[in-house]
Write an enzyme that holds these catalytic residues in place. Sequence first.
Site, PDB file in Angstrom:
ATOM      1  CG  PHE A 240      12.871  42.486 -24.843  1.00 49.88           C
ATOM      2  CD1 PHE A 240      11.771  42.966 -24.197  1.00 49.88           C
ATOM      3  CD2 PHE A 240      14.066  42.326 -23.980  1.00 49.88           C
ATOM      4  CE1 PHE A 240      11.569  43.176 -23.180  1.00 49.88           C
ATOM      5  CE2 PHE A 240      13.972  42.621 -22.689  1.00 49.88           C
ATOM      6  CZ  PHE A 240      12.840  42.921 -22.257  1.00 49.88           C
TER       7      PHE A 240
ATOM      8  CD  GLU B 162      13.327  38.109 -26.907  1.00 46.39           C
ATOM      9  OE1 GLU B 162      12.499  38.604 -28.184  1.00 46.39           O
ATOM     10  OE2 GLU B 162      13.496  38.471 -25.758  1.00 46.39           O
TER      11      GLU B 162
ATOM     12  CE  LYS C  81      14.929  35.544 -16.488  1.00 42.05           C
ATOM     13  NZ  LYS C  81      15.698  36.481 -15.809  1.00 42.05           N
TER      14      LYS C  81
ATOM     15  NE  ARG D  42      11.549  44.749 -19.258  1.00 43.18           N
ATOM     16  CZ  ARG D  42      10.355  44.138 -18.942  1.00 43.18           C
ATOM     17  NH1 ARG D  42      10.530  43.298 -17.827  1.00 43.18           N
ATOM     18  NH2 ARG D  42       9.228  43.899 -19.499  1.00 43.18           N
TER      19      ARG D  42
ATOM     20  NE  ARG E  11       5.433  37.908 -11.499  1.00 43.66           N
ATOM     21  CZ  ARG E  11       6.798  37.752 -11.715  1.00 43.66           C
ATOM     22  NH1 ARG E  11       7.267  36.861 -12.299  1.00 43.66           N
ATOM     23  NH2 ARG E  11       7.591  38.443 -10.976  1.00 43.66           N
TER      24      ARG E  11
ATOM     25  CD  GLU F 118      17.582  42.256 -18.454  1.00 50.87           C
ATOM     26  OE1 GLU F 118      16.546  42.910 -18.384  1.00 50.87           O
ATOM     27  OE2 GLU F 118      18.183  41.725 -17.339  1.00 50.87           O
TER      28      GLU F 118
ATOM     29  CE  LYS G 245      11.006  33.817 -13.477  1.00 49.43           C
ATOM     30  NZ  LYS G 245      11.329  34.818 -12.550  1.00 49.43           N
TER      31      LYS G 245
ATOM     32  NE  ARG H  10      11.354  43.038 -11.944  1.00 47.53           N
ATOM     33  CZ  ARG H  10      11.343  41.773 -12.053  1.00 47.53           C
ATOM     34  NH1 ARG H  10      12.122  41.081 -12.910  1.00 47.53           N
ATOM     35  NH2 ARG H  10      10.505  41.316 -11.319  1.00 47.53           N
TER      36      ARG H  10
HETATM   37  P1  AMP Z   1      12.746  37.354 -13.524  1.00 50.72           P
HETATM   38  O1  AMP Z   1      13.519  38.850 -12.907  1.00 50.72           O
HETATM   39  O2  AMP Z   1      13.436  36.217 -12.991  1.00 50.72           O
HETATM   40  O3  AMP Z   1      11.328  37.401 -13.200  1.00 50.72           O
HETATM   41  O4  AMP Z   1      12.730  37.533 -15.007  1.00 50.72           O
HETATM   42  C1  AMP Z   1      12.336  38.693 -15.825  1.00 50.72           C
HETATM   43  C2  AMP Z   1      13.388  39.605 -16.010  1.00 50.72           C
HETATM   44  O5  AMP Z   1      14.351  39.030 -17.036  1.00 50.72           O
HETATM   45  C3  AMP Z   1      12.928  40.865 -16.758  1.00 50.72           C
HETATM   46  O6  AMP Z   1      12.408  41.817 -15.999  1.00 50.72           O
HETATM   47  C4  AMP Z   1      14.064  41.424 -17.467  1.00 50.72           C
HETATM   48  O7  AMP Z   1      14.738  42.273 -16.592  1.00 50.72           O
HETATM   49  C5  AMP Z   1      15.090  40.105 -17.466  1.00 50.72           C
HETATM   50  N1  AMP Z   1      15.300  39.789 -18.918  1.00 50.72           N
HETATM   51  C6  AMP Z   1      16.393  39.322 -19.449  1.00 50.72           C
HETATM   52  N2  AMP Z   1      16.468  39.102 -20.601  1.00 50.72           N
HETATM   53  C7  AMP Z   1      15.348  39.200 -21.259  1.00 50.72           C
HETATM   54  C8  AMP Z   1      14.516  38.875 -22.404  1.00 50.72           C
HETATM   55  N3  AMP Z   1      15.329  38.661 -23.368  1.00 50.72           N
HETATM   56  N4  AMP Z   1      13.219  39.092 -22.600  1.00 50.72           N
HETATM   57  C9  AMP Z   1      12.551  39.811 -21.422  1.00 50.72           C
HETATM   58  N5  AMP Z   1      13.214  40.037 -20.212  1.00 50.72           N
HETATM   59  C10 AMP Z   1      14.268  39.651 -19.999  1.00 50.72           C
END
Ligand code: AMP
Length: 561
Positions: free
Chosen positions: A338, A246, A248, A253, A414, A298, A421, A268
């Site tokens: 999602f 998907e 990102k 969130r 996690r 998101e 990611k 989040r």
């Molecule tokens: P990170 O903040 O880098 O740890 O990445 C996780 C965050 O990416 C999640 O908490 C979401 O806010 C964001 N996010 C963006 N696109 C997506 C997606 N398609 N699925 C899940 N999380 C996403």
Amino acid sequence: MQYRTLAEIYEELQATPSKLAKAEIVAKLLKKTPAELLEKVTLLASGHIFPEWSDEKLGIADKLVIKAISKATGVSTQDIIIESNKTGDLGLTAENLIGKKKQRTLGQRDTTIELVFDNLRKIAKQEGSGSQEKKIDLIAELLSGAEPLEARYIVRTALEQMRIGVAKGIIRDAIALAFEIDKKIVETAVDTTPNYGLVAKIAKEKGEIGLKKITFTLGEPFQVILAEKIPSIKEAIEKFDNVILEYKYDGMRTLIHKKDDRVWIFTRNLEDITKAFPDIVELVRKNVKAKDCILDGETIGLTEKGKAIPFQKLSTRIKRKHDVKKHSENIPIQVNLFDIIYLEGKILTELSLKERREILAKTIKVQKGKFQFTEFLIPKTLVEAEKFYNTALKLGHEGLIAKNLDAKYIPGRRVAGGWLKIKPIMENLDVVIIGGVWGTGKRVGALGSLILGLRVDGKFLACGKLGTGLKEKEQETGTTLSHITKLLRPYIISEHGNEVKIKPKIVIEVAYEEIQKSPQYESGFALRFPRFIRLRDDKNPEQADDINRVNVLYKQQKGKR
Ligand code: AMP
């Protein structure tokens, strides 16, 4: 229950560095707390008055506390400021001054935990004219009846600067220890309902069986699933038998809770942002067919032409209390969904992602560009996956998230086998320190954050502010805040309030999440979330990275090379 009991526990906690020992101390407190007080005491034990997800906040400033101490002790605010500047801690100041107060108020009552808790909650509710006075009175009332040690902690609780080192993990462990329940079971319970007080109460009254029955509550957030980093698409798609990729999005969130006509939006960090996003609420009311449900997604901000904007801009809407409507018109949003976690009384976490997505598809009415599924691909080949990744970057998104279509939704973890990611790895930069801000609380006496400078035609222009990556305590390995402060002190050019200007001498290497264009910084660029990596004492400022390098990295990152 006497507040003194709690104040003594705080003192014990402050003097105890070990986390395990801290958990034992809190466990001792929880054990002797009657069930009906457990919610309040559990919150207070970590220095809070509201659960972290509540949209109610204390928001008490130093100034107000100084006035309250003055009212309770008769000492002038000026003298209180002089006294507190010596320690940087108004809690100690209150303790000293209350201790010196010769005559205690006659007929004073013993300070109870309930009184402290209730008065502080009342403070949060004060609004409008005369509210400052009422707030001062409420704190002064507590301080007038308090013993010196109690005064120290009343003030620290009011200012949310406890200095007892009790984070959520310690409370969780303390609940497990106090009521002899497996730590994992307590952890799952608080991940599902991060209301530690409630979890403690259920643990005391109903034990393990009670905790296992805890479920999501509509209107209360839970710890959402998070992603782990993975270096490449190839590794990500090889990890799962059934993978979905998907976009990102660089957004916010968005956890959507719906119960009949009521809608809540959480981030989040479990923040309740419903009031700041009436447009999301509206979209949910119009496009969600279910009566009760919890959706995960998101939200991104859009330009007039419907292109994604960086999170930084959208984030200006999050804390907004006034002119909400105007700002929702200025920065329109797009909700990308999602997942679905709860539907009409049923928890869906045990189902596979594939099944949950099918349910989600039946639950929402897609409104293209406004309220929709995340862009996704179930890739057949690596080439196809890489193409999808490049498109995501070209459109200005952060990268991709790879998910296992066979996985359950496990709150708060996690999880191995959960989300991965994939983002471009940003090269570290060597920048020069050109300023700083004196720290408060634990960071008093040291430069708590540093202004970073980028070399532009022989000058050094600001490109960000760094507050993380430096160690606070001497015993930790790595460069400490006090070490870097010592290095910088001789180069301080001027001070203005708590901000200092520093001669560009010291070079440091920083990592960061992203480079953004920014009118806020003189260099025109902002490093997002810069993190200290190491001192570059082998480099002089002329050898630091310059704006041309940053320009190249900026273009690469956007896939615009
Ligand atoms: P990170 O903040 O880098 O740890 O990445 C996780 C965050 O990416 C999640 O908490 C979401 O806010 C964001 N996010 C963006 N696109 C997506 C997606 N398609 N699925 C899940 N999380 C996403």
